[in-house]
Design a protein around this motif. Structure first.
Motif, PDB file in Angstrom:
ATOM      1  N   LEU A  24     -14.680 -76.904  -9.210  1.00 10.94           N
ATOM      2  CA  LEU A  24     -15.433 -76.679  -8.038  1.00 10.94           C
ATOM      3  C   LEU A  24     -15.428 -75.106  -7.599  1.00 10.94           C
ATOM      4  CD1 LEU A  24     -16.915 -77.183  -5.490  1.00 10.94           C
ATOM      5  CD2 LEU A  24     -14.655 -77.811  -4.321  1.00 10.94           C
ATOM      6  N   HIS A  25     -16.571 -74.729  -7.630  1.00  5.22           N
ATOM      7  CA  HIS A  25     -16.592 -73.156  -7.199  1.00  5.22           C
ATOM      8  C   HIS A  25     -17.205 -73.321  -6.029  1.00  5.22           C
ATOM      9  CE1 HIS A  25     -16.474 -71.743 -11.617  1.00  5.22           C
ATOM     10  NE2 HIS A  25     -16.825 -73.160 -11.735  1.00  5.22           N
ATOM     11  N   LEU A  26     -16.563 -72.640  -4.945  1.00 12.01           N
ATOM     12  CA  LEU A  26     -16.698 -72.235  -3.788  1.00 12.01           C
ATOM     13  C   LEU A  26     -17.122 -70.663  -3.519  1.00 12.01           C
ATOM     14  CD1 LEU A  26     -14.468 -74.411  -1.228  1.00 12.01           C
ATOM     15  CD2 LEU A  26     -16.722 -74.976  -2.070  1.00 12.01           C
ATOM     16  N   SER A  27     -18.312 -70.373  -2.920  1.00 10.74           N
ATOM     17  CA  SER A  27     -18.561 -68.861  -3.113  1.00 10.74           C
ATOM     18  C   SER A  27     -19.291 -68.299  -1.795  1.00 10.74           C
ATOM     19  CB  SER A  27     -19.252 -68.641  -4.543  1.00 10.74           C
ATOM     20  OG  SER A  27     -19.748 -67.191  -4.253  1.00 10.74           O
ATOM     21  N   ASP A  28     -19.018 -67.263  -1.480  1.00  9.35           N
ATOM     22  CA  ASP A  28     -19.673 -66.572  -0.276  1.00  9.35           C
ATOM     23  C   ASP A  28     -20.829 -65.623  -0.950  1.00  9.35           C
ATOM     24  OD1 ASP A  28     -18.492 -64.226  -1.428  1.00  9.35           O
ATOM     25  OD2 ASP A  28     -17.234 -63.993   0.319  1.00  9.35           O
ATOM     26  N   GLY A  29     -21.136 -65.891  -2.116  1.00  7.77           N
ATOM     27  CA  GLY A  29     -22.033 -65.086  -2.841  1.00  7.77           C
ATOM     28  C   GLY A  29     -21.358 -63.696  -3.630  1.00  7.77           C
ATOM     29  N   ARG A  30     -20.072 -63.615  -3.431  1.00 11.17           N
ATOM     30  CA  ARG A  30     -19.522 -62.371  -4.129  1.00 11.17           C
ATOM     31  C   ARG A  30     -18.023 -62.756  -4.575  1.00 11.17           C
ATOM     32  NH1 ARG A  30     -16.047 -58.318  -1.849  1.00 11.17           N
ATOM     33  NH2 ARG A  30     -16.176 -59.189   0.006  1.00 11.17           N
ATOM     34  N   ILE A  31     -17.516 -63.536  -3.693  1.00 12.28           N
ATOM     35  CA  ILE A  31     -15.843 -63.934  -3.855  1.00 12.28           C
ATOM     36  C   ILE A  31     -16.045 -65.401  -4.240  1.00 12.28           C
ATOM     37  CG2 ILE A  31     -13.724 -64.226  -2.880  1.00 12.28           C
ATOM     38  CD1 ILE A  31     -14.141 -61.661  -1.388  1.00 12.28           C
ATOM     39  N   GLU A  32     -15.246 -65.770  -5.137  1.00 15.20           N
ATOM     40  CA  GLU A  32     -15.286 -67.270  -5.584  1.00 15.20           C
ATOM     41  C   GLU A  32     -13.938 -67.849  -5.570  1.00 15.20           C
ATOM     42  OE1 GLU A  32     -18.030 -69.295  -8.697  1.00 15.20           O
ATOM     43  OE2 GLU A  32     -16.210 -68.370  -9.578  1.00 15.20           O
ATOM     44  N   GLY A  33     -13.868 -69.167  -4.900  1.00  7.34           N
ATOM     45  CA  GLY A  33     -12.707 -69.737  -4.775  1.00  7.34           C
ATOM     46  C   GLY A  33     -13.020 -71.071  -5.910  1.00  7.34           C
ATOM     47  N   LEU A  34     -11.530 -71.479  -6.613  1.00 12.98           N
ATOM     48  CA  LEU A  34     -11.731 -72.447  -7.434  1.00 12.98           C
ATOM     49  C   LEU A  34     -10.780 -73.756  -7.296  1.00 12.98           C
ATOM     50  CD1 LEU A  34     -11.711 -70.193 -10.901  1.00 12.98           C
ATOM     51  CD2 LEU A  34     -13.806 -71.216  -9.481  1.00 12.98           C
ATOM     52  N   GLY A  35     -11.344 -74.727  -7.550  1.00 10.13           N
ATOM     53  CA  GLY A  35     -10.316 -75.836  -7.690  1.00 10.13           C
ATOM     54  C   GLY A  35     -10.813 -77.057  -8.704  1.00 10.13           C
ATOM     55  N   GLU A  36      -9.627 -77.610  -9.284  1.00 13.29           N
ATOM     56  CA  GLU A  36      -9.881 -78.523 -10.264  1.00 13.29           C
ATOM     57  C   GLU A  36      -9.699 -79.997  -9.879  1.00 13.29           C
ATOM     58  OE1 GLU A  36      -7.542 -79.437 -14.519  1.00 13.29           O
ATOM     59  OE2 GLU A  36      -7.351 -77.429 -13.497  1.00 13.29           O
ATOM     60  N   GLU A  37     -10.492 -80.773 -10.221  1.00 14.70           N
ATOM     61  CA  GLU A  37     -10.402 -82.411 -10.295  1.00 14.70           C
ATOM     62  C   GLU A  37      -9.815 -82.869 -11.390  1.00 14.70           C
ATOM     63  OE1 GLU A  37     -12.984 -86.221  -9.912  1.00 14.70           O
ATOM     64  OE2 GLU A  37     -13.184 -85.102  -8.179  1.00 14.70           O
ATOM     65  N   VAL A  38      -8.554 -83.070 -11.503  1.00 13.99           N
ATOM     66  CA  VAL A  38      -8.042 -83.482 -12.614  1.00 13.99           C
ATOM     67  C   VAL A  38      -8.734 -84.780 -13.303  1.00 13.99           C
ATOM     68  CG1 VAL A  38      -6.077 -82.458 -12.428  1.00 13.99           C
ATOM     69  CG2 VAL A  38      -5.847 -84.420 -11.599  1.00 13.99           C
ATOM     70  N   GLY A  39      -9.061 -85.690 -12.418  1.00 11.42           N
ATOM     71  CA  GLY A  39      -9.766 -86.938 -12.807  1.00 11.42           C
ATOM     72  C   GLY A  39     -10.897 -86.803 -13.491  1.00 11.42           C
ATOM     73  N   GLY A  40     -11.786 -85.888 -13.156  1.00  7.17           N
ATOM     74  CA  GLY A  40     -13.045 -85.724 -13.852  1.00  7.17           C
ATOM     75  C   GLY A  40     -13.747 -86.772 -14.208  1.00  7.17           C
ATOM     76  N   LYS A  41     -14.108 -86.891 -15.548  1.00  7.52           N
ATOM     77  CA  LYS A  41     -15.012 -87.927 -16.145  1.00  7.52           C
ATOM     78  C   LYS A  41     -14.351 -89.270 -15.949  1.00  7.52           C
ATOM     79  CE  LYS A  41     -18.811 -88.944 -18.363  1.00  7.52           C
ATOM     80  NZ  LYS A  41     -19.938 -88.892 -17.669  1.00  7.52           N
ATOM     81  N   MET A  42     -12.907 -89.200 -16.012  1.00  7.00           N
ATOM     82  CA  MET A  42     -12.129 -90.440 -15.963  1.00  7.00           C
ATOM     83  C   MET A  42     -12.409 -91.234 -14.498  1.00  7.00           C
ATOM     84  SD  MET A  42      -8.055 -91.229 -16.109  1.00  7.00           S
ATOM     85  CE  MET A  42      -7.858 -90.116 -14.654  1.00  7.00           C
ATOM     86  N   MET A  43     -12.594 -90.481 -13.646  1.00 10.20           N
ATOM     87  CA  MET A  43     -12.940 -91.000 -12.296  1.00 10.20           C
ATOM     88  C   MET A  43     -14.506 -91.077 -11.949  1.00 10.20           C
ATOM     89  SD  MET A  43      -9.872 -89.562  -9.782  1.00 10.20           S
ATOM     90  CE  MET A  43     -10.749 -88.344  -9.283  1.00 10.20           C
TER      91      MET A  43
END
Length: 345
Positions: free
Chosen positions: A37-56
């Motif tokens: 997941l990429h969350l952004s204000d258009g300049r700065i980005e925050g990242l998060g990972e869903e480890v289940g991904g395709k499995m879920m």
């Protein structure tokens, strides 16, 4: 009472202008596909990972839904967390409840990363802690059929490597003795709290008897809830650890605990667990749910802040390969330069 860890970050502000999901599929390893997941204000980005991904998300229904989720706006970390808790993130109900926490962690970790970065803070600065070198173990099984060669090859290349091993009823007494003779095992994981059917209880108990005797100093993680096992472990209660049952501080009943942020699911619950363990004198070590991307660095960072000297199952991702290449980072991992956000540099 001292200020809680959660109160130090709950009011951090964040602004989200856009978000997107990235599907990452390692070549030849579809079972390890995950979403970023990429969350952004258009300049700065925050990242998060869903480890289940395709499995879920085998049919891609969530990936199709995700762009329409209402995430934009100005928030505090606390208000964003509450908002995500109220979103319907499942086009179809998941097969197991833990999946809900794995998915939520992608949102929460990305929001924490973005909020810290937008405020020019590292997680260490926000929490008032200093990152320290992280001791890690290599977590793996001995394959099927089990073989000493699985760890023997690794020790030939990295003689100082430490291990967290997944136990199996098929371990013979001679194999257990051979592994124990290395003095390289810090944790034995029985995986007895995942609801996996026990096919041969006699063999399982025999394996416990050998392991408990041969590894007198190892942490004994997630033992099976069986009367004979409980009786065997009574004299060893101080080294029994829980992993799978832990989602909140109220779940902690042992003197040692394996903390897995993605399975806990929220920043608030995670920080409350850290507070509880420090106040109650519960030993902690860190683990993960197969994190490979940004979340691998995040669990390494958390280990450096809360339990750097423990038996942390946070080895760099290349240690997950069947055969280890030369030149991998040794334990302990040394923290890098200060980086704003929820990131290990």
């Amino acid at each position: 009472m001292s200020e809680s860890l959660w109160s130090r970050v709950a009011d951090l502000t964040l602004t989200i202008a856009e978000h997107r999901w990235q599907s990452v599929m390692p070549p030849g390893e579809p079972e390890h596909g995950r979403y970023i997941l990429h969350l952004s204000d258009g300049r700065i980005e925050g990242l998060g990972e869903e480890v289940g991904g395709k499995m879920m998300d085998e049919d891609g229904a969530f990936l199709a839904l995700a762009p329409s989720l209402a995430l934009g706006g100005s928030w505090t970390l606390a208000s964003f967390s509450d908002h995500v808790a109220g979103l319907d993130l499942w086009p179809e109900p998941p097969e197991w409840d833990m999946a809900r926490r794995l998915r939520r962690w992608a949102f929460e970790s990305a929001a924490l990363d973005l909020a810290l970065a937008q405020n020019g803070l590292s997680l260490a600065e926000a929490l008032g802690r200093a990152p320290r070198p992280v001791r890690f173990v290599n977590s793996l099984g001995l394959e099927d059929p089990p073989s000493f060669d699985t760890i023997g090859r690794r020790l030939e290349r990295y003689p100082a490597l430490r291990f967290k091993l997944d136990a199996q009823p098929s371990w013979s007494a001679s194999l257990i003795a051979q592994v124990a003779a290395t003095s390289a095992v810090d944790v034995i994981d029985f995986k007895g709290r995942y609801g996996i059917e026990v096919e041969d209880e006699a063999a399982l108990v025999a394996m416990y008897r050998e392991v408990v005797a041969r590894f007198p100093d190892a942490i004994l993680e997630d033992p099976h809830d069986l009367p004979e096992v409980a009786e065997l472990l009574k004299p060893h209660a101080a080294r029994v650890s829980f992993d799978a049952p832990i989602a909140t501080a109220a779940d902690i009943t042992t003197q040692i605990v394996n903390i897995k942020p993605s399975r806990i699911g929220s920043v608030r619950a995670l920080l409350n667990i850290y507070d509880h363990c420090e106040q109650a004198g519960v030993r902690m070590y860190g683990g993960g749910m197969g994190e490979r991307e940004t979340a691998r660095g995040q669990i390494e960072l958390l280990a450096s802040l809360f339990h750097p000297d423990a038996t942390n199952d946070v080895a760099p991702s290349p240690y997950n390969q069947p055969d280890l290449t030369a030149g991998l980072p040794p334990s302990p991992l040394i923290p890098g330069a200060r980086v704003p956000g929820f990131r290990w540099s």
